[in-house]
Every structure is written in structure tokens, then in C-alpha cells.
Design a protein around this motif. Structure first.
Motif, mmCIF file in Angstrom:
data_model
loop_
_atom_site.group_PDB
_atom_site.id
_atom_site.type_symbol
_atom_site.label_atom_id
_atom_site.label_comp_id
_atom_site.label_asym_id
_atom_site.label_seq_id
_atom_site.Cartn_x
_atom_site.Cartn_y
_atom_site.Cartn_z
ATOM 1 N N GLY A 199 72.756 70.828 -55.651
ATOM 2 C CA GLY A 199 73.157 69.601 -54.963
ATOM 3 C C GLY A 199 73.423 69.920 -53.506
ATOM 4 O O GLY A 199 74.414 70.564 -53.174
ATOM 5 N N PHE A 200 72.535 69.453 -52.637
ATOM 6 C CA PHE A 200 72.608 69.836 -51.229
ATOM 7 C C PHE A 200 72.960 68.667 -50.303
ATOM 8 O O PHE A 200 72.517 68.627 -49.154
ATOM 9 C CB PHE A 200 71.278 70.453 -50.793
ATOM 10 N N GLY A 246 79.821 64.015 -40.723
ATOM 11 C CA GLY A 246 79.835 65.356 -40.161
ATOM 12 C C GLY A 246 79.337 66.429 -41.108
ATOM 13 O O GLY A 246 79.578 67.619 -40.881
ATOM 14 N N GLY A 247 78.633 66.027 -42.157
ATOM 15 C CA GLY A 247 78.146 66.980 -43.148
ATOM 16 C C GLY A 247 76.657 67.208 -43.077
ATOM 17 O O GLY A 247 76.002 66.884 -42.076
ATOM 18 N N LEU A 248 76.127 67.747 -44.156
ATOM 19 C CA LEU A 248 74.708 68.081 -44.243
ATOM 20 C C LEU A 248 74.075 67.400 -45.445
ATOM 21 O O LEU A 248 74.739 67.123 -46.440
ATOM 22 C CB LEU A 248 74.516 69.596 -44.379
ATOM 23 N N ASP A 249 72.782 67.152 -45.332
ATOM 24 C CA ASP A 249 71.985 66.674 -46.463
ATOM 25 C C ASP A 249 70.609 67.310 -46.372
ATOM 26 O O ASP A 249 69.770 66.900 -45.565
ATOM 27 C CB ASP A 249 71.875 65.150 -46.441
ATOM 28 N N PHE A 250 70.405 68.364 -47.166
ATOM 29 C CA PHE A 250 69.064 68.944 -47.285
ATOM 30 C C PHE A 250 68.650 68.928 -48.756
ATOM 31 O O PHE A 250 68.122 69.882 -49.310
ATOM 32 C CB PHE A 250 68.978 70.344 -46.671
ATOM 33 N N SER A 251 68.873 67.761 -49.363
ATOM 34 C CA SER A 251 68.642 67.587 -50.799
ATOM 35 C C SER A 251 67.206 67.855 -51.221
ATOM 36 O O SER A 251 66.958 68.253 -52.361
ATOM 37 C CB SER A 251 69.054 66.179 -51.229
ATOM 38 N N ASP A 252 66.244 67.632 -50.305
ATOM 39 C CA ASP A 252 64.845 67.871 -50.669
ATOM 40 C C ASP A 252 64.556 69.338 -50.946
ATOM 41 O O ASP A 252 63.558 69.662 -51.597
ATOM 42 C CB ASP A 252 63.917 67.364 -49.562
ATOM 43 N N LEU A 253 65.419 70.230 -50.474
ATOM 44 C CA LEU A 253 65.182 71.653 -50.721
ATOM 45 C C LEU A 253 65.357 72.006 -52.188
ATOM 46 O O LEU A 253 64.940 73.081 -52.629
ATOM 47 C CB LEU A 253 66.121 72.507 -49.867
ATOM 48 N N SER A 254 65.953 71.117 -52.970
ATOM 49 C CA SER A 254 66.094 71.377 -54.405
ATOM 50 C C SER A 254 64.737 71.627 -55.052
ATOM 51 O O SER A 254 64.620 72.409 -56.007
ATOM 52 C CB SER A 254 66.785 70.196 -55.094
ATOM 53 N N LEU A 262 65.138 79.220 -58.132
ATOM 54 C CA LEU A 262 66.507 79.287 -57.610
ATOM 55 C C LEU A 262 67.313 78.051 -57.980
ATOM 56 O O LEU A 262 68.305 77.730 -57.313
ATOM 57 C CB LEU A 262 66.469 79.411 -56.076
ATOM 58 N N GLN A 263 66.903 77.360 -59.028
ATOM 59 C CA GLN A 263 67.537 76.089 -59.372
ATOM 60 C C GLN A 263 68.981 76.250 -59.845
ATOM 61 O O GLN A 263 69.713 75.263 -59.957
ATOM 62 C CB GLN A 263 66.728 75.324 -60.429
#
Length: 277
Positions: A199-200, A246-254, A262-263
Motif C-alpha cells: 500500500g503506497f 503533504g504525503g506520497l502516492d506511488f500506488s501504481d508501483l504495486s 516484492l508484493q
């Protein structure tokens, strides 16, 4: 005695099932000959900007430095909204290993066709992480089939998708074609923690500033965050609340994590603990 035998059989079955899963995971991506492609719609959620930085961070680690990869920007489908220009970030991250489908879709298809064919004709498989929709993939597969019809794309081209929304804003014809003509995988959504993939999407997360030790990667993340804040929710674009906080969202890297086995990474903090050093 009978109960003991049954218990032993159950243990053996569990062990064999576990071994089979591990074997499958190990064989998913062959770093010696496969190609990893990450396609970004860049419309209209800024999560693609963060995902591109995370993609480069992952590929910069010693374990994955030899992975053959390519990135594509502008692979959007039928969704409405304004584009998020990623060129400055993509140039910094990927140099000459990316294509611009927003500027010239026909040229990008031709460019990627050649990239894919080089891998396929040398015996490798292609893995496409869909940080967006499947419209571009459908056209790309058609181009491969037309050029080299003997290539079995249903076995050699793997598409990985994690988002219901991305499927919904792919044209129905393109989605059906991509699913029928590739090895299509739908995995749990990378926006959530504890569902089988990382969860990114993490509001208020800023520890990347102290956990990214490489100077060039730190510059990349600084640029990604700056671009994200510049465009997030602006001019009718989607307002990503995690980014706004102020956070991050790189959810597509899942999807990339699933491809590379690396799941089991839990979340954003574990990602930076592992790959920020």
C-alpha cells in the motif's frame, strides 16, 4: 495413528503448495532476458509523478540495477481532465529510456514496438505495469502481431493492472482486446495496505527526506513532490488527498512489486527503509 498420518499429509501438502508458490514467484520475471515496461497515463492524478520516482528508486537498487526497462508517458484512455506534464521528471529519471505518447502517440507506438520486438525476438517476455489504462497496450499488441504474427502475445506479453478505475476509463474495445491478447493479471489495489500487495498511498508521509541517501534520487524525489503539489487539484485535475496532506502516492508501483516478487512489502515506510539507502 490414522490421525497422525492425516496430519503429516496436510503438512506435506502445505509445504508443497508453498514451494509451488515460491517457484512461481521466482519465475515470474527473468532479469536475464525479460523487459519491464511501466506505462503512465499522467492524467489527471499526480500519483504517476510519484510512481515514476519510486520506479527509478527501485531500479537503482543493487538487486535490480540490471533490469531491462522502459517507461512511457501519456498512455491515457478515455478519461476526461487535463494532462500532467512529466517530461522534466522523466528526463531526469530515465534519460533516453522513455517514450512520449502524449506528444506523438504514433511515434511512441512505433518506438515501443521496436523495443518490445528486440526483447521478444531474443527469447524474453514483456511485462507491462499499467500505471493507467490499457488503450496504448492494445494498440501496441496489434502492432506486434501485425509485424511478427508468429509471436504468441497471450503467452509472451504480460499486463498487470491494479485499479478498477483504470479499467473503467479504458475504452471497452481496448480493454477486451488487451485481455484477450495478453497474459492479463488483475492484482489487489496498491492504494490499500494488507490486501496482498504493498500500500503506497500515505498522507502526511515525509520521511523520504531523511531515508533517501543517494543525492540524485533525493533530487528526483524533491522534483516529484514539487511537481505533484504544483498540479494536484489544479484547473479541475483530480485532487489527491494524500498528496494534498503533504504525503506520497506511488500506488501504481504495486504492479512492479508484484512482477518482481516484492508484493510482501507492506507500505511506503518499508519501501524507503528497503530502497532508500
Amino acid at each position: 495413528m490414522k490421525q497422525s498420518c492425516i496430519f503429516i499429509l496436510l503438512l506435506l501438502s502445505t509445504y508443497c503448495f508453498s514451494c509451488a508458490n515460491e517457484t512461481k514467484k521466482e519465475k515470474r520475471f527473468n532479469a536475464e532476458k525479460d523487459l519491464l515496461v511501466m506505462q503512465f497515463d499522467c492524467k489527471t492524478d499526480v500519483d504517476d509523478i510519484h510512481s515514476a520516482a519510486a520506479f527509478k528508486t527501485l531500479l537503482s537498487s543493487p538487486e535490480f540495477k540490471k533490469v531491462n526497462y522502459f517507461a512511457v508517458a501519456g498512455t491515457y484512455g478515455i478519461q476526461k481532465g487535463l494532462y500532467l506534464p512529466p517530461n522534466e521528471l522523466f528526463q531526469q529519471a530515465f534519460k533516453d529510456k522513455w517514450a512520449d505518447a502524449h506528444a506523438n502517440r504514433t511515434k511512441a507506438i512505433e518506438q515501443m514496438k521496436e523495443v518490445l520486438l528486440q526483447c521478444l525476438q531474443e527469447g524474453g517476455n514483456v511485462w507491462i505495469a499499467e500505471a493507467g489504462q490499457s488503450d496504448f497496450s492494445a494498440v501496441l499488441i496489434k502492432a506486434i502481431q501485425k509485424h511478427t504474427p508468429e509471436i504468441n502475445t497471450t503467452e509472451r506479453i504480460h499486463i498487470v493492472q491494479h485499479s478498477n478505475w483504470n479499467e473503467e476509463v479504458t475504452s471497452p474495445e481496448s480493454l477486451a482486446y488487451a485481455k484477450a491478447n495478453s497474459n492479463y493479471h488483475k492484482i489487489p489495489d496498491g492504494n490499500a495496505v494488507g490486501n496482498g500487495t504493498p500500500g503506497f498511498r500515505t498522507p502526511g508521509y515525509s520521511d523520504w527526506k531523511i531515508k533517501v541517501k543517494d543525492a540524485e534520487l533525493l533530487k528526483l524525489w524533491q522534483l516529484a513532490v514539487e511537481i505533484g503539489l504544483r498540479y494536484n487539484g489544479k484547473d479541475g485535475r483530480y485532487n489527491n488527498e494524500a498528496v494534498a496532506a503533504g504525503g506520497l502516492d506511488f500506488s501504481d508501483l504495486s504492479e512492479v512489486c508484484w512482477i518482481l516478487g516484492l508484493q510482501e512489502i507492506k507500505d511506503t515506510d518499508e519501501f524507503f527503509n528497503t530502497f532508500g539507502r
